[in-house]
Design a protein around this motif. Structure first.
Motif, PDB file in Angstrom:
ATOM      1  N   LEU A   1       0.734  -1.688  -0.056  1.00  0.00           N
ATOM      2  CA  LEU A   1       0.131   0.162   0.024  1.00  0.00           C
ATOM      3  C   LEU A   1       0.817   0.811   0.196  1.00  0.00           C
ATOM      4  O   LEU A   1       0.191   2.237  -0.134  1.00  0.00           O
ATOM      5  CB  LEU A   1      -0.743   0.111   1.098  1.00  0.00           C
ATOM      6  CG  LEU A   1      -1.932  -1.326   1.189  1.00  0.00           C
ATOM      7  CD1 LEU A   1      -2.424  -1.010   2.991  1.00  0.00           C
ATOM      8  CD2 LEU A   1      -2.762  -1.459   0.549  1.00  0.00           C
ATOM      9  N   ASP A   2       1.806   0.792  -0.579  1.00  0.00           N
ATOM     10  CA  ASP A   2       3.195   2.530  -0.296  1.00  0.00           C
ATOM     11  C   ASP A   2       3.352   3.094  -1.992  1.00  0.00           C
ATOM     12  O   ASP A   2       4.152   1.740  -2.319  1.00  0.00           O
ATOM     13  CB  ASP A   2       4.080   2.160   0.817  1.00  0.00           C
ATOM     14  CG  ASP A   2       4.722   3.133   0.785  1.00  0.00           C
ATOM     15  OD1 ASP A   2       4.986   4.064   1.516  1.00  0.00           O
ATOM     16  OD2 ASP A   2       6.298   2.492   0.128  1.00  0.00           O
TER      17      ASP A   2
ATOM     18  N   PHE B   1      -5.775  -6.234   1.834  1.00  0.00           N
ATOM     19  CA  PHE B   1      -4.763  -5.958   2.366  1.00  0.00           C
ATOM     20  C   PHE B   1      -4.772  -4.414   2.781  1.00  0.00           C
ATOM     21  O   PHE B   1      -3.849  -4.539   3.667  1.00  0.00           O
ATOM     22  CB  PHE B   1      -3.306  -5.548   0.568  1.00  0.00           C
ATOM     23  CG  PHE B   1      -3.246  -7.086   1.014  1.00  0.00           C
ATOM     24  CD1 PHE B   1      -1.959  -7.146   1.706  1.00  0.00           C
ATOM     25  CD2 PHE B   1      -3.427  -7.524  -0.073  1.00  0.00           C
ATOM     26  CE1 PHE B   1      -1.463  -8.805   1.240  1.00  0.00           C
ATOM     27  CE2 PHE B   1      -3.266  -8.926  -0.258  1.00  0.00           C
ATOM     28  CZ  PHE B   1      -1.615  -9.508   0.447  1.00  0.00           C
ATOM     29  N   ARG B   2      -5.843  -3.943   2.267  1.00  0.00           N
ATOM     30  CA  ARG B   2      -6.002  -2.466   3.269  1.00  0.00           C
ATOM     31  C   ARG B   2      -6.726  -2.587   4.720  1.00  0.00           C
ATOM     32  O   ARG B   2      -5.986  -2.127   5.103  1.00  0.00           O
ATOM     33  CB  ARG B   2      -7.153  -1.335   2.524  1.00  0.00           C
ATOM     34  CG  ARG B   2      -6.999  -0.386   1.518  1.00  0.00           C
ATOM     35  CD  ARG B   2      -7.028   0.582   1.403  1.00  0.00           C
ATOM     36  NE  ARG B   2      -6.375   1.616   0.235  1.00  0.00           N
ATOM     37  CZ  ARG B   2      -5.046   2.178   0.589  1.00  0.00           C
ATOM     38  NH1 ARG B   2      -4.471   2.382   1.791  1.00  0.00           N
ATOM     39  NH2 ARG B   2      -4.220   2.771  -0.376  1.00  0.00           N
ATOM     40  N   TRP B   3      -7.622  -3.308   4.475  1.00  0.00           N
ATOM     41  CA  TRP B   3      -8.171  -4.063   6.610  1.00  0.00           C
ATOM     42  C   TRP B   3      -6.822  -4.384   7.093  1.00  0.00           C
ATOM     43  O   TRP B   3      -6.739  -3.906   7.874  1.00  0.00           O
ATOM     44  CB  TRP B   3      -8.867  -4.910   5.594  1.00  0.00           C
ATOM     45  CG  TRP B   3      -9.580  -5.899   6.810  1.00  0.00           C
ATOM     46  CD1 TRP B   3      -9.178  -6.812   7.812  1.00  0.00           C
ATOM     47  CD2 TRP B   3     -10.678  -5.193   7.662  1.00  0.00           C
ATOM     48  NE1 TRP B   3     -10.346  -6.985   8.158  1.00  0.00           N
ATOM     49  CE2 TRP B   3     -10.874  -6.148   8.815  1.00  0.00           C
ATOM     50  CE3 TRP B   3     -11.701  -4.249   7.204  1.00  0.00           C
ATOM     51  CZ2 TRP B   3     -12.148  -5.946   9.295  1.00  0.00           C
ATOM     52  CZ3 TRP B   3     -12.890  -3.865   8.268  1.00  0.00           C
ATOM     53  CH2 TRP B   3     -12.915  -4.916   9.066  1.00  0.00           C
ATOM     54  N   LYS B   4      -6.489  -5.063   6.492  1.00  0.00           N
ATOM     55  CA  LYS B   4      -5.384  -6.413   7.510  1.00  0.00           C
ATOM     56  C   LYS B   4      -4.109  -4.387   7.744  1.00  0.00           C
ATOM     57  O   LYS B   4      -3.440  -4.959   9.009  1.00  0.00           O
ATOM     58  CB  LYS B   4      -4.145  -6.842   6.037  1.00  0.00           C
ATOM     59  CG  LYS B   4      -4.207  -8.589   6.699  1.00  0.00           C
ATOM     60  CD  LYS B   4      -3.768  -9.832   5.808  1.00  0.00           C
ATOM     61  CE  LYS B   4      -2.361  -9.082   6.085  1.00  0.00           C
ATOM     62  NZ  LYS B   4      -1.277 -10.529   5.390  1.00  0.00           N
ATOM     63  N   ASN B   5      -3.451  -4.723   7.194  1.00  0.00           N
ATOM     64  CA  ASN B   5      -3.480  -3.065   7.770  1.00  0.00           C
ATOM     65  C   ASN B   5      -4.396  -1.707   8.594  1.00  0.00           C
ATOM     66  O   ASN B   5      -2.951  -0.917   8.501  1.00  0.00           O
ATOM     67  CB  ASN B   5      -2.753  -2.160   6.014  1.00  0.00           C
ATOM     68  CG  ASN B   5      -0.918  -3.110   6.088  1.00  0.00           C
ATOM     69  OD1 ASN B   5      -0.577  -3.179   6.756  1.00  0.00           O
ATOM     70  ND2 ASN B   5      -1.418  -4.064   5.142  1.00  0.00           N
TER      71      ASN B   5
ATOM     72  N   ARG C   1     -11.023   0.391  11.518  1.00  0.00           N
ATOM     73  CA  ARG C   1     -11.779  -0.073  10.631  1.00  0.00           C
ATOM     74  C   ARG C   1     -13.120  -0.343  11.278  1.00  0.00           C
ATOM     75  O   ARG C   1     -14.399  -0.442  10.447  1.00  0.00           O
ATOM     76  CB  ARG C   1     -11.598  -2.014  11.203  1.00  0.00           C
ATOM     77  CG  ARG C   1      -9.824  -2.174  10.794  1.00  0.00           C
ATOM     78  CD  ARG C   1      -9.412  -4.294  11.596  1.00  0.00           C
ATOM     79  NE  ARG C   1      -8.414  -3.841  11.015  1.00  0.00           N
ATOM     80  CZ  ARG C   1      -7.933  -5.164  10.588  1.00  0.00           C
ATOM     81  NH1 ARG C   1      -8.067  -6.083  12.090  1.00  0.00           N
ATOM     82  NH2 ARG C   1      -6.999  -5.708  10.501  1.00  0.00           N
ATOM     83  N   LYS C   2     -13.333   0.269  12.514  1.00  0.00           N
ATOM     84  CA  LYS C   2     -14.723   0.672  12.807  1.00  0.00           C
ATOM     85  C   LYS C   2     -15.329   2.093  12.446  1.00  0.00           C
ATOM     86  O   LYS C   2     -16.396   1.991  11.607  1.00  0.00           O
ATOM     87  CB  LYS C   2     -14.174   1.785  14.188  1.00  0.00           C
ATOM     88  CG  LYS C   2     -16.137   1.076  15.501  1.00  0.00           C
ATOM     89  CD  LYS C   2     -15.415   0.498  16.839  1.00  0.00           C
ATOM     90  CE  LYS C   2     -16.447   0.950  16.767  1.00  0.00           C
ATOM     91  NZ  LYS C   2     -16.834   2.586  18.418  1.00  0.00           N
TER      92      LYS C   2
END
Ligand code: KG4
Ligand code: ZN
Length: 384
Positions: free
Chosen positions: A162-163, A355-359, A365-366
């Motif tokens: 994501l970078d 991958f966004r969620w994981k990071n 997330r909330k």
């Protein structure tokens, strides 16, 4: 977790459900309804027509996706949608549907950059693991990604997930756009990429007699094509001191070449001319893309060279970039997406969302639960 992806940025109405388990992203369903035939009549995508089609198709596409995946809406954990860039009337259909579903089903919603989706298509396989390469099977960072689509041509350096750092890009037309414009000049229709690739392949086939003598196809029909086989289009910016690209001059060069040939000659040998032009045009694009990618890799020393975007479906590009990596940078990995996921689809959008969620932190997330009230389509969304 189960992730629903939605993509409507251009002329494909797409939805997909992927399942992530430990380090795997498996595709449970990937449905794409293409509008190519509709837009072919106009020689390119007409934004308002695209939006109407998306509106007509999105619900049937979603229904099919859920039925193929065998997943109920209540078992979806995250909704992902392409937020931009793209055609605004088209994007709005996808984002509105995603926002509505997120609100009604009380599911978190994440907006994805279209190019980020193309990059993460590299982490999908129809059945298996997101991991394809390297000793531990992981894509190794830093990654240098050559993004080639209808709207973008960029060299993107990724030090981690994501970078993104754009180290070079087209100064005018994107590679796919050049394929489409050249195809139009040569009367090959839309989309141009696959049509040009097919013409280029024909050139090497011995079974294509052009002149018919006395009703019998003549194998010496290549006579007179000598001048065409000398066609050498420019390789724009191939030696420039940066990592930028330019493809509009190449398209103009094709146009001038065609104009120079008299109509009579064109009719006599027109198809051969077209094949030669397609082959050299495709090779010119590949030469520049490969040269710049290798040059950038020598400067930035990535561990992996990756390919992404619609033009990554081009078999010659896949092959030649792979050969160049092997020859020039034997210790660098080469990662390409499955051709099924090269073109626009929603599985890639769901993979990027994973991958966004994981990071994300728990708090971020909330926040996704209320994202239906905030997310806005953005035709100029920037990757970096
Ligand atoms: O990524 P994509 O599906 O849509 C955008 O995000 O723009 O890329 C579409 C582009 C079109 O310009 C199309 O002509 C090109 O990808 N394309 C190809 C091939 N298949 C699609 N270009 C060259 N060779 C191909 N086989
Ligand atoms: Zn795309």
């Amino acid at each position: 977790m189960n992730i629903l992806g939605i993509e409507t940025s251009c002329d494909e109405t797409a939805a997909a459900i992927v399942r992530t388990e430990s380090n795997k992203v498996s595709v449970l369903a990937n449905v794409v309804s293409s509008q190519v035939k509709l837009h072919a009549k106009w020689g390119g995508v007409v934004p308002n027509l695209a939006a109407r089609e998306h509106e007509k198709n999105i619900i049937p596409v979603l229904e099919k996706t859920f039925s193929e995946a065998g997943v109920a809406p209540k078992n979806i954990d995250l909704i992902a949608v392409t937020q931009g860039p793209g055609l605004i009337p088209a994007l709005l259909v996808g984002t509105n549907v995603a926002k509505t579903l997120s609100y009604l089903w009380k599911k978190p919603l994440v907006g994805i950059h279209h190019i980020e989706g193309h990059i993460y298509a590299n982490y999908l396989t129809p059945t298996l693991s997101l991991v394809r390469r390297g000793s531990k099977g992981e894509v190794k960072f830093p990654v240098l990604c050559l993004v080639v689509s209808g709207g973008h041509t960029q060299l993107v350096l990724m030090k981690k997930h994501l970078d993104y750092k754009i180290i070079g890009q087209t100064l005018d037309d994107a590679a796919g756009e050049a394929f489409d414009k050249v195809a139009r000049i040569l009367g090959l229709g839309y989309p141009g990429g696959p049509a040009i690739a097919a013409e280029a392949t024909k050139l090497n086939s011995p079974y294509l007699p052009l002149k018919i003598r006395g009703g019998i196809p003549s194998l010496d029909s290549r006579e007179g094509e000598g001048e065409f086989s000398k066609i050498k289009l420019p390789r724009p910016l191939i030696n420039s001191n940066d990592f930028n690209f330019s493809f509009s001059g190449l398209k103009t060069a094709v146009l001038y070449t065609v104009k120079k040939i008299s109509n009579k000659r064109l009719r006599a040998t027109g198809y051969r001319l077209r094949e030669h032009l397609c082959a050299d045009f495709q090779q010119a694009v590949i030469d520049v893309l490969v040269a710049k990618t290798i040059k950038a890799a020598k400067k930035y020393n990535p561990k992996t060279i990756m390919l992404a975007g619609g033009v990554s479906a081009n078999l010659e590009l896949r092959k030649q970039l792979g050969e160049a990596v092997k020859k020039n940078l034997p210790r660098t990995e080469y990662q390409i997406p499955d051709t099924v996921y090269s073109l626009d689809n929603a599985a890639m959008v769901a993979a990027a969302a994973y991958f966004r969620w994981k990071n994300m932190s728990a708090a971020s997330r909330k926040n996704l639960n209320k994202n239906w009230s905030k997310l806005e389509a953005d035709s100029n969304l920037k990757l970096a």
